[in-house]
Design an enzyme around this catalytic site. Structure first.
Site, PDB file in Angstrom:
ATOM      1  N   HIS A   1     -89.430  44.381 -11.167  1.00 47.25           N
ATOM      2  CA  HIS A   1     -90.221  43.759 -12.632  1.00 47.25           C
ATOM      3  C   HIS A   1     -89.280  43.889 -14.378  1.00 47.25           C
ATOM      4  CE1 HIS A   1     -93.053  44.642 -16.592  1.00 47.25           C
ATOM      5  NE2 HIS A   1     -91.953  45.036 -17.132  1.00 47.25           N
TER       6      HIS A   1
ATOM      7  N   GLU B   1    -107.665  51.547 -37.100  1.00 49.37           N
ATOM      8  CA  GLU B   1    -106.698  50.722 -38.186  1.00 49.37           C
ATOM      9  C   GLU B   1    -105.673  49.630 -37.094  1.00 49.37           C
ATOM     10  OE1 GLU B   1    -107.681  53.533 -37.417  1.00 49.37           O
ATOM     11  OE2 GLU B   1    -108.265  54.490 -39.267  1.00 49.37           O
TER      12      GLU B   1
END
Lengths: 624, 624
Positions: free
Chosen positions: B264, B371
Site C-alpha cells: 500500500h 452532521e
C-alpha cells in the site's frame, strides 16, 4: 457474581408488576424534576421507562455504593437528553436520595442536563448523540481483556442511529464478537424536529445490526415481559453482540405528550398541567421491593505498573522520525504499565503503533478506518482504568473531534497521537497534512499538548503522557530528524528547552517539531551574520512555559515563532497570547495558505517555515 | 443528452476488448507516474482499473472541454489515494496530454497526490476516506432539484466502508431514493496495514447497502462485461440508488503486487522492477477508439439572483435571539437567490432554519442527526453551483470537522451556522455548548468567521456570507439579546464596530455575540466609576480589523477581550496575535474551565465573562 433470575418463565408476576410500577415511578420523577427545572426532555424519558426499569432492576449487577468497581456491569445512556430517567433510576436504586432529583440542572447539582461524570455513577459524558455505543464497546472489550465477565448495556435513541459513529461501533463490535455488549434502541419514532427517517419501520434497524454481525430483535419496548425475554436472550447469546430494537411511544403514559411532535425538550408546566399528567401514572406502590443487584465482588487492585521504562537509546545526531520514536516508546510503556492499551485506525505502519501490536497483541485494538469509534472506544476503556493511546494521522483526528470534545467533558484519561503533521509530509498533499490539529487539541478543556522534536524527547513525552491525567495529545512528524538530546535529558508538562542562548541574544526563535531543526539551522546562519539568536524548543504547547518565554522576550526584545501549522490556534498564537501586551518585536511564521503536493523541503520553503525564512524574519526584526 | 449503448447485449466484443485494454493503459500510467514521483499508491489503482475504464469510457457523459458544465455526469474518487488512475483516465479522455502524468505529485503540477480541485476536472478534494459518498449525494440531489438528469458515480475503497460517514450518506440516499447516485466499491480486500474487516466476504457490504434501501449487486470487478451489466442495471433502476460491490485484487495484473500485503502506498522502483511489471501489461493498442461521451448540452446560465434582500426590521432594543434572526435572514436570502439551499441535522426548530423550510421546502434538505453527511452533501452541492447553508448547534459541527477541513481544501462555497454557542445556553450543560468552534473554524484555510451580536448584524452577515466566496462560519447565540443597530447599518468582511468611544478612553473592551452586551453593561458601570471605556463589536473574527484594534490599543493602552469560548483559538487569541509585540495592558476573559449545567446568567457570572467580571478586569488594568 450473584446469579439473577432473568429467565422470563422464572420471573414472578409480582416482580413483573413491580417493574411496571418502577417504570411509572421513573416517569413520575422525570416529569417532576424537569418541571421543577423548567427545562429538559420528559417525553424522551417516558419512552424508555420500561427499558430502564428492566435493565436496572432485573439485570444490572452493580454495587451502588462503589460505582467505580470494575466488576460492575455498565449502563450507558447514549441518548443523554433522557438524563432525568437515569437520575431517577439511580435514585431508586439507592445511589442518592430521591429528593435530590429536584436539583436537576441546577448549578450546585451533579444531576446535569445531560449526564457527565461530575456525577460519580456516570462513566462518560453523553448528549452528543451517537457516541455511547463506541464508549460501551470500549468498556466491553477492556472487560473482556481483563476477563471480568461484565456486561455493558447501552441505551440509544432511534434518532441517533443516523449518526455514522453508531455504525462504526456496530461493525467493529460484530467483527470482534463482543457478546457482552447489549444495545437497546428506544425507537420512539420522533426526533427533535420531526419524525425519524424510518419512524416505526423497525426491521430496517434490525437488518442493519444483523448485517454487522449482531443478534438483533424487535420488541414492544413497553412490554416488560418482552424486554426481559430479549435481555435474557442477549445475555445467553455467545459470540455476537445483541441489539434490541424496542418499539416505544414518545411521552408514553401521558396523554398530553404521547406520540406527539412538538414535545421534544419541553417540560410540563408546574401546576395543573403537571398534576394532570401525574394523575395518569397510577400504582406507584411496588408490589415487591426492587433493588439493583450487587456484584458480590470487591474491586480488585489496579494492575501493577513497574514504572520502569528503559531509557531512550539514540546517539546524538541519529536520524529518526519522531513517529517511529513514538512507536518505540509505546512498546516500552507497554512493558512498564499493563494498563496501557493501543488503538489504531489502519495506519499502524505509518504511526508506528505496530511496534506495540508486535509486543502486546492482546492490548492492541485495530479499529480499521473509523476514527470516531477509535476515540470513543478509548474513552470507554479509560473509564474502566485503562490508559489508551489512540494514534492516526494528525489530520484524521479531526474526524473524531466531537468524540475528543466529549472525552474532554468526561475528563477521560485519553492519550492521542497525531502523526504526519504539517506540510513536511510532502507529496501526499493537503488532505493528509495535519495543519489545524494544534488549534483543535489546545481548545479541549484541560488538555495537554506535546510536540516533540527528536526521538529522546518523544520517548520521554510519551511516558509523561501516560503519567499525566486527562487528555494528552502528542504531535509527531513524518520525516526523520536528528537526535538533539542526551538520553538522560528530562522533560516536564509546561516546560521548554532553551537550546541556544547567550547574553547578547538579539532575537528569540521559538519552534517545535520539524521547525525546531530549521530554527537551529537559522541560528547558525544568523551567527555568521553577527546576530546572536536564542532558540527555544517549545515541546509543551499547552501548558506553556510563560516564564521562559517572557524572559526571552524581555532579554532579546524580538520573537520569531515558526510552526508547520496554519496561523490560527497553534504555537504562534499560543505564544502571542501568553506574551500579550508585552512590548517586543514579533513575527509568526506559519503555513499561511492552502498547501499542495510537493517535496517536504520545497514545501517548507514555499510556505515560508524553513531556515531561510526564519533567518530572514529574524534579521528583519533584529535589525541585522 | 446523447444516448449511449450501455446494454451489455448491445456492446460489441471489440468495444469490450478495448475497455480491457484501456484498463491496462490506466494501470500502466499509474505505475509509471508513481515510479517517476517516487511515491503513491499504484496497487490501489490497479484494482480499480476496469471499473474506471468502464465508467469513463462507456457510461460517463462529460464535456471534457467544459468540466464545470452542470450537465456533466460526475465521477468522484472517494478512495483518493488512487489519484493516479483518475489522472490517467482524464488524460486518456482528452482532458490534458498524457505526458503530464509524469508530473504527478510535483510542486508545479495540478496532479496532486490525492485529487484536489486545483485540477479543473476535480469537483472536490478526496483523500480523507469515507467522504465521497456524501459529496456525491449532494451533487445528485442538487441535480435532481434542477432536473438536470445527471448521474453521479462514486468509487469507494472497501477499507473506507468502515467510516461511519459512508453509512450516514447511504442511509439518506436510500431514504430519499437518490436513484441517480451509483456507488462502486473497489473491494480489493487489503487496507493500508492489514486486511479489511470483511476481506472478500462481500455479502456483508451488499446486505448493509440493501438495509439502507439501496439496490445492491456483487460482481467481479475485473470482468468488464459484469461491470457493464451492473452499471446498466444501476442506471435503469428507479427510486433507489445502486451499490455495486466489486470483488477485485489489489495490484491486479502485476505479479509482484497482486493480492499482497505491504504494497500500500509504495511505488515500483524505476528500472528493472517497473519494466518487469509493465511487460505484464500487454495489448496496449485499442481495438477501437474510446472516448468520454459528451453531454450534448451547453452549460445553462446560472439561476438569476435578484440580489434584493429585504432590510432588517427590528426596533432598537427589541429582544430577539441571533439564532432566530439567522432563520429570518435565511428565508429572505432564499427569496433573493435561488441558488441558496439549506441543510439541517434535526435541530431546525432550534437553529431556526425551519423558517427556510417553511418558505422553500424543495430547497431544504433534512439530513437527520448526521452532521458529517450534512456537511459533505453541502460541499457536493456547492461544487455544482448551489450556495448551501448547513446549520446545527455549534458544538455538533465538531462532528463534521474533517469534512469541513476537506471542504477547505476544496475551497467549497459552503456556509455553516453554529447556534447555541457557549455557556450562555444554560441548563442543557457542556455537551451542548459550543466552546471550541471559533478555534475550529478559524483554523480552516481561507475561512471567514462571523459572530453577530444582534438581529440586524445577523441578517446583514448572513447576506454577506452568501456573497463571500469560500467557507463562511456564522456563530449564533441561544438567548435573546437586544437589537443594537439600525436597519441600515452596514457590515463588511474584516470589519468591526466601535460602539462606545471618547478621546479619554482608558480601556478598550472587545466582545462579540452575547459578551458584547455584557461589555456594554460594563461600560456603563465603568463610566460611573469615572473610567471611560471604548467598546468594540468584533463581529468579524476572521479576518480581523487589525487597524481599529491597533488604534484602540494605542489610544487606550489597555485591552480586555471577552468571549463565551475556551481560551484557545478564539476571539481573545485572535486579538492577542494581531497585536502581538505591541505594548499595552491586556486581559483575556474566557471560559477557563469545563463548565456545567446552570442558568445562563449564573454561568456567565461563574465563568467570569459577565459585565461584573469585565468591569473588574477593566478597572484592574485601567488603574481605576
Amino acid at each position: 457474581m450473584k446469579e439473577q433470575i432473568t429467565d422470563p418463565s422464572q420471573v414472578s408476576d409480582s416482580r413483573i408488576k413491580a417493574l411496571y410500577t418502577m417504570a411509572n415511578r421513573l416517569r413520575r420523577h422525570s416529569l417532576v424534576s424537569t418541571s421543577e427545572a423548567g427545562s429538559g426532555h420528559p417525553s424522551s424519558c417516558c419512552s424508555s421507562a420500561e427499558l430502564v426499569s428492566a435493565v436496572f432492576f432485573n439485570f444490572l449487577r452493580f454495587d451502588m455504593d462503589d460505582p467505580k468497581n470494575p466488576n460492575n456491569d455498565r449502563f450507558l445512556l447514549s441518548k443523554g437528553h433522557a438524563a432525568p430517567v437515569l437520575w431517577a433510576a439511580l435514585a431508586e436504586g439507592g445511589a442518592f436520595p430521591v429528593e435530590r432529583l429536584l436539583t436537576l440542572r441546577r448549578l450546585d447539582s451533579d444531576l446535569e442536563g445531560h449526564p457527565t461524570p461530575r456525577n460519580p455513577w456516570v462513566d462518560a459524558a453523553t448528549g452528543s448523540l451517537g457516541q455511547g455505543l463506541s464508549i460501551g464497546l470500549g468498556m466491553a472489550l477492556a472487560s473482556r481483556l481483563d476477563q471480568r465477565g461484565i456486561r455493558v448495556y447501552v441505551l440509544l435513541g432511534d434518532g441517533e442511529i443516523a449518526e455514522g459513529a453508531v455504525w462504526e461501533a456496530a461493525a467493529l463490535a460484530g467483527h470482534v464478537g463482543a457478546d457482552n455488549l447489549i444495545a437497546l434502541v428506544d425507537a420512539n419514532r420522533l426526533g427533535q424536529s420531526q419524525a425519524t427517517m424510518y419512524a416505526h419501520d423497525l426491521t430496517n434497524y434490525a437488518d442493519r445490526f444483523a448485517s454487522c454481525g449482531w443478534n438483533s430483535l424487535v420488541i414492544d419496548g413497553h412490554n416488560v415481559t418482552e424486554i426481559i425475554q430479549a435481555l435474557h436472550t442477549a445475555i445467553r447469546t455467545e459470540g455476537k453482540p445483541t441489539a434490541i430494537i424496542a418499539r416505544t411511544v414518545k411521552g408514553k403514559g401521558i396523554s398530553l405528550l404521547e406520540d406527539l411532535d412538538g414535545w421534544h425538550g419541553k417540560p410540563l408546566k408546574k401546576g395543573e398541567e403537571l398534576e394532570k399528567a401525574l394523575s395518569e401514572l397510577p400504582d406507584l406502590e411496588l408490589s415487591e421491593p426492587l433493588t439493583v443487584a450487587p456484584t458480590g465482588r470487591k474491586a480488585p487492585a489496579p494492575p501493577a505498573a513497574t514504572g520502569r521504562i528503559d531509557a531512550p537509546d539514540y546517539d546524538a545526531g541519529k536520524q529518526i522520525a519522531t513517529r517511529e520514536a513514538y512507536g518505540i516508546a509505546l512498546r516500552k510503556l507497554g512493558a512498564a504499565n499493563p494498563a496501557v492499551v493501543a488503538l489504531d485506525g489502519d495506519v499502524k505502519n505509518s504511526t508506528y503503533s505496530e511496534k506495540f501490536l508486535q509486543a502486546y497483541p492482546n492490548r492492541f485494538f485495530e479499529c480499521f478506518i473509523a476514527e470516531q469509534n477509535m476515540v470513543g472506544m478509548a474513552a470507554g476503556m479509560s473509564a474502566v482504568g485503562k490508559i489508551p493511546f489512540s494514534s492516526t494521522f494528525a489530520c484524521f483526528l479531526a474526524r473524531a473531534y466531537d468524540q475528543i470534545r466529549m472525552a474532554g467533558i468526561s475528563q477521560s484519561n485519553l492519550k492521542l497521537c497525531g502523526s504526519h503533521a504539517g506540510v513536511s509530509i510532502g507529496e501526499d498533499g493537503p488532505s493528509q497534512m495535519g495543519l489545524e490539529d494544534l488549534a483543535m487539541m489546545r481548545a479541549i478543556a484541560g488538555s495537554t499538548v506535546f510536540y516533540p522534536s527528536d526521538a529522546v524527547s518523544t520517548e520521554r513525552l510519551v511516558a509523561l503522557a501516560a503519567d499525566t491525567p486527562g487528555i494528552v495529545y502528542i504531535r509527531t512528524t513524518r520525516p526523520k530528524t536528528p537526535t538533539l538530546y542526551s538520553p538522560d535529558e528530562r522533560f516536564k508538562v509546561g516546560g521548554c528547552k532553551v537550546l541556544k542562548s547567550s547574553d547578547g541574544d538579539r532575537v528569540t526563535i521559538v519552534g517545535a517539531g520539524i521547525t525546531l531543526h530549521e530554527a537551529l539551522k537559522a541560528c547558525e546562519q544568523l551567527k555568521k551574520d553577527g546576530i546572536p539568536a536564542r532558540v527555544i524548543d517549545l515541546y509543551s504547547i499547552k501548558p506553556l512555559d510563560v516564564a521562559t518565554l517572557s524572559q526571552a522576550a524581555q532579554e532579546t526584545g524580538a520573537i520569531v515563532t515558526v510552526e508547520d501549522h496554519y496561523p490560527e490556534g497553534g504555537l504562534g498564537e499560543a505564544v502571542a497570547a501568553a506574551l500579550a501586551g508585552r512590548k517586543c518585536l514579533f513575527r509568526r511564521l506559519t503555513v499561511n495558505e492552502l498547501p499542495r503536493s510537493g517535496g517536504p523541503e520545497e514545501l517548507m520553503e514555499t510556505f515560508g517555515i524553513d531556515a531561510k525564512a526564519i533567518a530572514a524574519a529574524a534579521r528583519e526584526i533584529a535589525g541585522g
